[in-house]
Design a protein around this motif. Structure first.
Motif, PDB file in Angstrom:
ATOM      1  N   TYR A 131      22.375 -33.771  17.366  1.00 43.53           N
ATOM      2  CA  TYR A 131      22.287 -35.213  17.846  1.00 43.53           C
ATOM      3  C   TYR A 131      20.971 -35.562  16.998  1.00 43.53           C
ATOM      4  O   TYR A 131      20.969 -36.867  16.640  1.00 43.53           O
ATOM      5  N   SER A 132      19.843 -35.141  17.225  1.00 37.93           N
ATOM      6  CA  SER A 132      18.496 -35.410  16.722  1.00 37.93           C
ATOM      7  C   SER A 132      18.714 -35.591  14.971  1.00 37.93           C
ATOM      8  O   SER A 132      18.484 -36.562  14.388  1.00 37.93           O
ATOM      9  N   LEU A 190      21.740 -36.491  13.546  1.00 33.83           N
ATOM     10  CA  LEU A 190      22.630 -37.397  13.491  1.00 33.83           C
ATOM     11  C   LEU A 190      21.747 -38.922  13.556  1.00 33.83           C
ATOM     12  O   LEU A 190      21.719 -39.737  12.670  1.00 33.83           O
ATOM     13  N   GLU A 191      20.766 -38.782  14.616  1.00 29.89           N
ATOM     14  CA  GLU A 191      20.219 -39.977  14.797  1.00 29.89           C
ATOM     15  C   GLU A 191      19.059 -40.212  13.518  1.00 29.89           C
ATOM     16  O   GLU A 191      19.009 -41.464  13.152  1.00 29.89           O
ATOM     17  N   GLY A 212      20.299 -42.202  10.640  1.00 30.20           N
ATOM     18  CA  GLY A 212      20.506 -43.627  10.622  1.00 30.20           C
ATOM     19  C   GLY A 212      18.863 -44.169  10.645  1.00 30.20           C
ATOM     20  O   GLY A 212      19.053 -45.185  10.107  1.00 30.20           O
ATOM     21  N   SER A 213      18.138 -43.485  11.445  1.00 27.32           N
ATOM     22  CA  SER A 213      16.790 -44.123  11.342  1.00 27.32           C
ATOM     23  C   SER A 213      16.191 -44.112  10.018  1.00 27.32           C
ATOM     24  O   SER A 213      15.592 -45.071   9.727  1.00 27.32           O
ATOM     25  N   LEU A 258      20.174 -43.762   6.022  1.00 23.14           N
ATOM     26  CA  LEU A 258      21.074 -43.232   5.253  1.00 23.14           C
ATOM     27  C   LEU A 258      22.654 -43.599   5.427  1.00 23.14           C
ATOM     28  O   LEU A 258      22.868 -43.755   6.676  1.00 23.14           O
ATOM     29  N   SER A 259      23.412 -43.790   4.571  1.00 19.21           N
ATOM     30  CA  SER A 259      24.643 -44.422   4.662  1.00 19.21           C
ATOM     31  C   SER A 259      25.779 -43.104   4.792  1.00 19.21           C
ATOM     32  O   SER A 259      25.630 -42.314   3.975  1.00 19.21           O
ATOM     33  N   TYR A 260      26.473 -43.111   5.837  1.00 21.13           N
ATOM     34  CA  TYR A 260      27.629 -42.109   5.736  1.00 21.13           C
ATOM     35  C   TYR A 260      28.761 -42.946   6.074  1.00 21.13           C
ATOM     36  O   TYR A 260      28.845 -43.932   6.440  1.00 21.13           O
ATOM     37  N   PRO A 261      29.998 -42.514   5.988  1.00 24.11           N
ATOM     38  CA  PRO A 261      31.416 -42.930   6.054  1.00 24.11           C
ATOM     39  C   PRO A 261      31.479 -43.638   7.473  1.00 24.11           C
ATOM     40  O   PRO A 261      31.135 -42.850   8.381  1.00 24.11           O
ATOM     41  N   ALA A 262      31.803 -44.834   7.578  1.00 24.43           N
ATOM     42  CA  ALA A 262      31.849 -45.618   9.026  1.00 24.43           C
ATOM     43  C   ALA A 262      33.058 -44.986   9.623  1.00 24.43           C
ATOM     44  O   ALA A 262      33.174 -45.427  10.995  1.00 24.43           O
ATOM     45  N   VAL A 304      33.142 -42.110  10.503  1.00 28.95           N
ATOM     46  CA  VAL A 304      32.653 -40.952  11.407  1.00 28.95           C
ATOM     47  C   VAL A 304      32.282 -41.416  12.637  1.00 28.95           C
ATOM     48  O   VAL A 304      31.471 -42.121  13.067  1.00 28.95           O
ATOM     49  N   PRO A 349      30.685 -40.332  16.605  1.00 23.72           N
ATOM     50  CA  PRO A 349      30.004 -39.084  17.261  1.00 23.72           C
ATOM     51  C   PRO A 349      30.421 -39.371  18.429  1.00 23.72           C
ATOM     52  O   PRO A 349      30.472 -40.163  19.277  1.00 23.72           O
ATOM     53  N   GLY A 369      15.857 -33.636  12.866  1.00 26.80           N
ATOM     54  CA  GLY A 369      15.397 -34.235  12.028  1.00 26.80           C
ATOM     55  C   GLY A 369      16.200 -34.116  10.591  1.00 26.80           C
ATOM     56  O   GLY A 369      15.611 -34.545   9.649  1.00 26.80           O
TER      57      GLY A 369
END
Lengths: 138, 1052
Positions: free
Chosen positions: A18-19, A21-22, A25-26, A29-33, A35, A37, A110
């Motif tokens: 989860y860290s 994944l977070e 975003g922080s 970084l862009s990834y397909p929308a 996705v 979680p 991270g």
């Protein structure tokens, strides 16, 4: 690369994954929308039914991200997850679902960039497979 | 703080010790002198390391712990008293950023113009924590008021506007200047700029920054690009009061300007046909072009100020003003020339310099004939009026102009650069001579010459300058047909009821500028005598503050002083290698071409201005340009914060490396904690724990709100200022949220993590009778825990919500992170990001709506007693046992490791030599690694490792035992598993799979069933995944909840 409406479910454990994944975003970084979680406390909590349910409801693929080997917050949870995932794959084969629409991997705290790489690769593969199977993707 | 521990210095070890102590029930205050814990002085893991996240999680746990108070920017000044009752004097320096409001968005950093070189990189004057440090709240580095601002009578944010000019932000620079003064274009030309005399670039490096020229530049730049000054205005509200201003000089205009900007109506009465006072009639056009002044006055009029020209205030007017206005400001200036008082000073051809300048200026305005001058003009005096009179006389056709001054050049009051300009233009100076008598042509009564006497300089007089002493017999005459005495002015006005001092100036309170009449204020030359524009403007500002307080009925003097800021002890910043660049020279019209009244000084180019502004040394580091204040959405910045000092009590003190040398108190009574080894930290904590064992407080019972009605869900969507709102369509999310089943209320929040956010949620819960909450913000989990994904804001958000009288953590609350997971990850496609956020919110709503009834039960709580068994032959055993006895625990000592250990924290039963020992905690001290390897970890069981320093290990384990037992209570997590008795077949699968020994098959009412021990359950949910009959609900999310979330995400 991917159809915006071909949704991917990413189950993450509450800890390292989860860290990761977070962090993606922080760091902006862009990834397909497509996705989406869903967090559980530990991947060892997911039985095959919950994984396959996502496909039944129309997900193009399900990616499971947990703690790296030896770093499980609950000590043995990622081992339990591996066992359950193998059962899931066996069931998927029985059901005629491509194994490429399912993936279990780990992500360290991270590791935002690694998360992006993983989900991009997986989304492309899973969507390609679900299409090839001629399945309707919602 | 009563009966608690004080830890000084924010090292990682300090945090470890604080957590041990706090968990054992002891109140802890941790003070750190820098703005951040974990920023400096720590051997912090490299970016991206796992250790970094773990370190941050420890810091955040300390932030979250209710018994730990973290104080940053705080240092210990002195320690008095002794062990058991220290009195510690501490000082908190201002951070200038509100800890409760800042969201660490970084907008302020983007606009901060100050970049200080720092180890090959630069840091801004406002900066955040390095990644992982806490609090993740910005802080401003401010050494103190820069000398330029401190010296400015108008208090202009000089370093600020210079910094903005250096970045090419000219309009911002001008706007900043206008926060402090009107008339920037005027001051940029005629100010005597004491700021430049104080400039440390001048006193310590080379020449001062050409500050005045920079002010002129930004003012000219605006006119060049907008045609006229554009000043932000306020709506005039007649309810706020009516103010009359007598005199439209710089003081009066300043009063009108600031009052109008505060919405207060102002009428200005001016005797002359032109506004501006001495600026209009005392300063020649070649120095201050009239259009510069008039367009700045026009801008003041545009604010809603009414000017009444040709309107001297007579006795009748005066009584009317007193009747009709709530307050009056008198700024009538000092226009009455002092007489020369020598024989013949009333002859034709003698004209006071100030009158001469006024007549020339007014001739330009009214088209009247200017006063004539003769061929030989003599000006008497050493001030700016004398210099200007001479230069104007030259322009009016005089052949020879001489300035006669009774002292020498160095005593002249005129600005040195003005004296130079006069010399360049051919004005002659006759120093050390005084006039004795005007010699006239007896036929016509016109003057023809001036008899003078030479002076020597004697002792200094009251002004500090050496007194001129006439030299007997040194009389001489010089030809003179026009004599312009310019030896000072006095106030020429009086109003009934207003006291004057012995020089004829208005008598006022030096702080408030209030006269003897409470509703009348006075300032400028009318009070201080002929002075400077900036001093008059400074008076105007002070008068405005008084008038506003007066109109509101407030105390006029509170918090104010006439004293200048004392900057003598400020440790200003100096760059190690200041940029080498000579002061810019403003181009002037060559002296031989200066015959008319066109402006002599030509201004700077844009490149020159930027290059000049870059010379600023940034003395104060923060320039107080206020750009951060304007950009900060949550209004978290407060440049007026002051340092505070107070005395706190502490029973034990731990002093770490980050705190400097230990203070001079009875050594040995303060525990020193060196380095960052957590083992050392715990060992030191054990000593303080022993001292404070008697003052431990029991862990409070978790709050629990009965939950017996159908779900009534509230959806709250945080905008995070604009950080979420600028990408996602918040209104659409609020609307979509309200459409979900079970949702009875849906709204947005500006900042969920601010105290206001929690208050808003609380109020909405009460107003709409809500029992469940979905918060879409940056927060991720609603569990009572800190993990590697936590941030300072998330912890703060949860703490605020916990402080709401609802224990939100005990209610089914679900947090969705729409910032990192939607707004920031999908910034490139806001529509898709918004659609995804809708689904994630829908999933959270679905999840909370299906909470399992059994999981709404209160958390299990168990009391712990102080029984500890220390078993084993390891060297650390005796040390640990002694340290535990020092903490008042009931220690049983056994030299051998037990044959069997059953149970867990609070309820162990240990088989020892055939006997069974009941205990709360077990400490095992194996003699070697072989023995050590046999021990399986479990809750409440501690191991003294046989490797390493036994003293350290024994003490550290004692601290960990204290942390586990000291608060006397253990509370189950609120995400523990639940077994449905009607579906359990007691097959034992769960028991086999649980590594935490939290679930066992037992019996209830004679029926076999799996039983969960909530105090041991970690909440992972592995048992639920394996239960063949689906009898186990995982506490964090049941199968039904996960399926509902999948449906919400995939359904549409």
């Amino acid at each position: 690369m991917s159809e915006p409406d071909s949704r991917i479910i990413v189950y993450t454990c509450n800890w390292s994954a989860y860290s990761g994944l977070e962090t993606a975003g922080s760091q902006g970084l862009s990834y397909p929308a497509n996705v989406h979680p869903i967090r559980v406390m530990c991947l060892g909590r997911l039985h095959p039914g919950l994984i396959l349910k996502a496909l039944e409801l129309g997900a193009a693929g399900v990616l499971l991200l947990g703690c790296p080997p030896g770093e499980c917050h609950y000590l043995f949870g990622n081992t339990r997850a591996e066992e359950l995932f193998q059962q899931t794959l066996a069931l998927a084969r029985l059901l005629g679902i491509s194994e490429k629409r399912l993936k279990l991997d780990s992500l360290a705290s991270g590791q935002g960039q690694h998360f992006v790489t993983l989900v991009r690769q997986f989304a492309e593969q899973a969507i390609g497979e679900s299409r090839a199977a001629g399945q309707e993707v919602p | 703080m009563k009966k608690g521990a004080l830890i000084v210095g924010g090292t990682l070890a300090a945090v470890e010790a604080a957590l041990d102590l706090a968990q054992s029930g002891i109140t802890v205050t941790l003070v750190e002198q820098s703005p951040f814990l974990g920023n400096v002085g720590l051997d912090w893991p490299q970016d991206g390391d796992r250790g970094e996240h773990e370190g941050t999680a420890r810091l955040l746990e300390a932030v979250k712990h209710p018994r730990i108070t973290l104080m940053t920017n705080t240092q210990v000044i002195a320690v008095h008293g002794r062990k058991g009752s220290f009195h510690v004097e501490v000082e908190r320096t201002p951070r200038f950023v509100d800890l409760a409001k800042c969201t660490a968005c970084g907008d302020c950093v983007d606009v901060c113009p100050i970049a200080i070189p720092d180890n090959g990189r630069t840091r801004k004057a406002i900066r955040g924590a390095v990644h992982g440090a806490v609090p993740d709240i910005f802080a401003i580095e401010k050494r103190g008021v820069a000398p330029c601002k401190a010296t400015c009578p108008g208090g202009i944010h000089v370093q600020g506007y210079v910094a903005l000019i250096a970045e090419g932000r000219f309009q911002e620079a001008l706007d900043l200047i206008r926060e402090d003064i009107p008339l920037a274009g005027v001051l940029g030309r005629v100010c005597y700029h004491p700021c430049e005399d104080a400039c440390r670039r001048g006193t310590e490096v080379d020449q001062p920054v050409s500050i005045c020229a920079l002010k002129r530049f930004v003012s000219d730049y605006e006119v060049e690009h907008h045609g006229r000054p554009v000043v932000e205005s306020a709506r005039i509200d007649p309810e706020l009061g009516r103010v009359a201003v007598v005199g439209a000089g710089p003081a009066g205009l300043t009063v009108a300007y600031f009052l109008a900007r505060r919405g207060i109506a102002c009428q200005v009465f001016e005797a002359l046909p032109v506004a501006g006072g001495m600026l209009a009639v005392g300063i020649p056009d070649y120095r201050l072009p009239p259009q510069v002044l008039q367009r700045e006055i026009a801008a003041i009029e545009e604010l809603g100020v009414t000017l009444h020209l040709n309107h001297p205030v007579d006795a009748e007017d005066w009584s009317r003003l007193q009747r009709e206005y709530d307050a009056i400001f008198v700024g009538v200036g000092a226009h009455q020339p002092r007489r020369l008082s020598i024989p013949g000073d009333d002859l034709e051809g003698v004209l006071p310099g100030v009158d001469f300048l006024r007549d020339v200026n007014l001739a330009g305005i009214k088209g009247a004939k200017p006063p004539a001058v003769g061929e030989n003009v003599v000006v008497i005096g050493g001030g700016n009026t004398a210099i200007d009179s001479a230069m104007v006389a030259q322009r009016q056709g005089a052949q020879q102009v001489t300035i006669l001054y009774r002292r020498s050049r160095s005593e002249m009051l005129a600005n040195p650069w003005e004296i130079e300009e006069a010399e360049e233009e051919g004005v002659r100076f006759h120093f050390l001579a005084s006039p004795l008598r005007v010699i006239s042509d007896h036929d016509h009564g016109r003057i023809v010459a001036l008899e003078c006497i030479r002076n020597a300089l004697g002792e200094p007089d009251q002004s500090g300058r050496r007194r001129p002493v006439p030299i007997e017999g040194s009389e001489f005459t010089i030809p003179c047909d026009t004599l312009l005495p310019a030896i000072g002015q006095t106030v020429s006005c009086a109003f009934e009821g207003l006291d004057l001092d012995r020089w004829g100036s208005f008598r006022v309170d030096p702080v408030t500028l209030q006269t003897n009449l409470p509703n009348v204020f006075a300032g400028g030359d009318a009070v201080i005598g002929p002075a400077s524009v900036i001093e008059s403007i400074g008076d105007g500002r002070r008068a405005v503050e008084s008038i506003i307080r007066y109109l509101r009925g407030g105390d006029l003097t509170q918090g104010r002083t006439a004293e200048r800021t004392d900057i003598s002890s400020i440790d200003y910043y100096t760059p190690t290698e200041p940029l080498v660049r000579a002061r810019v020279q403003m181009p002037h019209i060559p002296p031989e071409e200066r015959r008319g009244y066109e402006e002599v000084a030509l201004g700077l180019t844009q490149q020159q201005a930027i290059a000049e502004a870059e010379r600023c040394l940034s003395c104060g580091v923060c320039s107080e340009c206020l750009a951060c204040v304007y950009v900060c959405d949550p209004a978290a910045i407060d440049h007026d914060q002051k340092a505070e000092r107070w005395v706190m009590d502490a029973s034990a003190i731990i002093w770490t490396d980050a705190a400097g040398p230990t203070p001079p108190v009875t050594r040995g009574n303060i525990y020193e904690l060196h380095g960052d080894d957590p083992l050392v930290a715990s060992a030191v904590a054990a000593q303080a724990m022993a001292d404070l064992a008697a003052f431990r407080q029991k862990r409070p019972l978790p709050r629990w709100v009965p939950f017996d009605s159908d779900p009534r869900i509230g959806v709250f969507v945080c905008r995070c200022g604009d950080r979420i709102g600028e990408v996602l369509d918040i209104d659409a999310l609020v609307e979509a949220g309200s459409a979900r089943p079970g949702v009875f209320h849906s709204q947005d929040l500006p900042f969920a993590c601010q105290p206001d956010g929690a208050t808003t949620i609380k109020k909405a819960m009460a107003d709409h009778n809500l029992n469940q909450v979905v918060l879409a913000a940056c927060s991720c989990c609603s569990l009572d825990q800190v993990c590697e994904s936590c941030t300072y804001q998330r912890v703060r958000c949860k703490s605020n919500l916990l402080s709401v009288p609802f224990d939100l953590m005990n209610l089914p609350a679900e947090f969705v992170n729409i910032r990192e997971q939607c707004a920031w990850a999908h910034r490139d496609d806001p529509a898709l990001g918004t659609a995804k956020a809708k689904r994630l919110i829908a999933a959270a709503v679905a999840k909370v709506g299906l909470l399992h009834p059994a999981l709404r039960a209160p958390r299990k709580v168990a009391d712990l007693d102080g029984r500890v068994l220390v078993a084993g032959g390891g060297e650390a055993a005796a040390i640990c046992a002694n340290a535990l006895r020092a903490q008042n625990f009931a220690v049983t000592r056994s030299p051998q490791l037990p044959s069997a250990v059953n149970g867990s924290l609070g309820r162990f039963s240990v088989a020892q030599n055939g006997a069974i020992i009941e205990t709360s905690v077990v400490v095992l001290a194996p003699t070697d690694e072989g023995e050590s390897a046999q021990i399986a970890p479990r809750s409440g069981l501690f191991v003294c490792s046989p490797i390493g320093d036994a003293e350290l290990t024994g003490a550290a384990v004692a601290a960990k035992v204290g942390a586990a037992l000291g608060s006397g209570r253990v509370v189950a997590r609120h995400n523990v598993a639940y077994v449905d008795p009607s579906r359990c077949r007691a097959c034992g699968t769960c028991e086999k799979v649980c590594e935490h020994l939290a679930i066992q098959v037992g019996e209830v009412d004679g029926h076999p069933i799996a039983l969960v021990e909530p105090l041991l359950c970690q909440g992972c949910g592995v048992c639920a995944a394996r239960c063949p009959s689906g009898a186990i609900a995982a506490g964090y999310s049941t199968d039904k909840q996960i399926e509902a979330m999948l449906e919400a995400i995939l359904g549409e």
